[in-house]
Design an enzyme around this catalytic site. Structure first.
Site, PDB file in Angstrom:
ATOM      1  N   ASP A   1      43.279  44.078  26.304  1.00  0.00           N
ATOM      2  CA  ASP A   1      44.410  44.192  27.427  1.00  0.00           C
ATOM      3  C   ASP A   1      45.179  42.626  27.338  1.00  0.00           C
ATOM      4  O   ASP A   1      46.222  42.332  26.796  1.00  0.00           O
ATOM      5  CB  ASP A   1      44.225  44.441  28.757  1.00  0.00           C
ATOM      6  CG  ASP A   1      43.843  45.960  28.882  1.00  0.00           C
ATOM      7  OD1 ASP A   1      42.757  46.146  28.243  1.00  0.00           O
ATOM      8  OD2 ASP A   1      44.572  46.704  29.579  1.00  0.00           O
TER       9      ASP A   1
ATOM     10  N   HIS B   1      39.157  45.231  37.322  1.00  0.00           N
ATOM     11  CA  HIS B   1      39.708  46.335  38.294  1.00  0.00           C
ATOM     12  C   HIS B   1      39.119  45.740  39.810  1.00  0.00           C
ATOM     13  O   HIS B   1      38.159  45.188  39.811  1.00  0.00           O
ATOM     14  CB  HIS B   1      39.028  47.725  38.052  1.00  0.00           C
ATOM     15  CG  HIS B   1      39.453  48.138  36.632  1.00  0.00           C
ATOM     16  ND1 HIS B   1      40.579  48.627  36.690  1.00  0.00           N
ATOM     17  CD2 HIS B   1      38.886  47.922  35.415  1.00  0.00           C
ATOM     18  CE1 HIS B   1      40.668  49.312  35.472  1.00  0.00           C
ATOM     19  NE2 HIS B   1      39.905  48.879  34.420  1.00  0.00           N
TER      20      HIS B   1
ATOM     21  N   ARG C   1      19.207  26.665  25.810  1.00  0.00           N
ATOM     22  CA  ARG C   1      19.035  25.293  25.251  1.00  0.00           C
ATOM     23  C   ARG C   1      20.089  24.931  24.388  1.00  0.00           C
ATOM     24  O   ARG C   1      20.729  25.864  23.823  1.00  0.00           O
ATOM     25  CB  ARG C   1      17.733  25.105  24.649  1.00  0.00           C
ATOM     26  CG  ARG C   1      17.656  25.964  23.343  1.00  0.00           C
ATOM     27  CD  ARG C   1      15.969  25.885  22.781  1.00  0.00           C
ATOM     28  NE  ARG C   1      15.898  26.572  21.875  1.00  0.00           N
ATOM     29  CZ  ARG C   1      16.301  26.623  20.462  1.00  0.00           C
ATOM     30  NH1 ARG C   1      17.039  25.620  20.206  1.00  0.00           N
ATOM     31  NH2 ARG C   1      15.812  27.418  19.501  1.00  0.00           N
TER      32      ARG C   1
END
Length: 212
Positions: free
Chosen positions: A91, A113, A190
């Site tokens: 999107d 959402h 790391r």
């Protein structure tokens, strides 16, 4: 302001908007077409990816099947490799650098959402009309990044150059360059250093050599 412009501003938008639905239908169909091709149908696959994506670099290979939500919101650099079942819910914009490698079942999700169930069902849009609304955050993946099998990258994340993300990780925060990171949620384990070179693994290198 169009609904697509609202997406790129990171504010609430309506996924059911007719223009957005038409864009998604087009790219869902192209994704489906690509997924039905055979691996050696290189010309057909290349043509489909050129239609599907916002930008595709040179010498890219995506195994398939694939699923892109918008497709045109995704830009991929040169020498990209994507293994089986690549899913990109773009999107918001998704940007992938050069020489990136994705293992099987990698998923990138940009939409977010509401947490409150009633707000997730419906809210009032900019015109005061009840709609199902969400928002989205972009994803940026640097060059020379390796995402192992079953990695999920969430909206708003930037993964720096030369990172390795361990299998099954869910990346919810930025990962600085040259990091090995893994886990749910994904955390930096790391720094990747010269001591990680295959040069120091002669039992695996056998009669091969590291290029200088």
């Amino acid at each position: 302001m169009t609904e697509e412009e609202r997406i790129f501003k990171g504010i609430l938008f309506s996924p059911s908007n007719s223009e957005l639905k038409a864009m998604k239908l087009r790219d869902h169909n192209l994704s489906s077409q690509y997924s039905r091709t055979f691996e050696d149908q290189t010309e057909e696959r290349e043509a489909l990816l050129r239609q599907l994506l916002g930008r595709k670099g040179n010498n890219c290979f995506i195994q398939g099947p694939i699923f892109f939500h918008y497709g045109v919101h995704t830009e991929i650099g040169d020498h990209f490799f994507g293994n089986y079942n690549l899913t990109v819910q773009d999107d918001a914009r998704v940007t992938i650098g050069d020489n990136a490698n994705f293992g099987p079942n990698v998923t990138i999700v940009t939409p977010i959402h509401p947490f409150i169930a009633s707000e997730r069902r419906q809210m009032l849009d900019q015109n005061g009309e009840p709609k199902s609304l969400c928002y989205a955050k972009p994803v940026t993946i640097g060059s020379d990044v390796w995402l192992s099998a079953n990695v999920t990258v969430c909206g708003g994340v930037t993964i720096g150059d030369r990172c390795v993300i361990g299998a099954g990780s869910v990346v919810t925060h930025d990962i600085p360059e040259d990091s090995f990171a893994a886990g749910v949620p994904c955390r930096v384990i790391r720094k990747i250093t010269e001591s990680d070179s295959m040069y120091f693994r002669p039992e695996v290198m056998a009669d091969c050599r590291v290029m200088k």
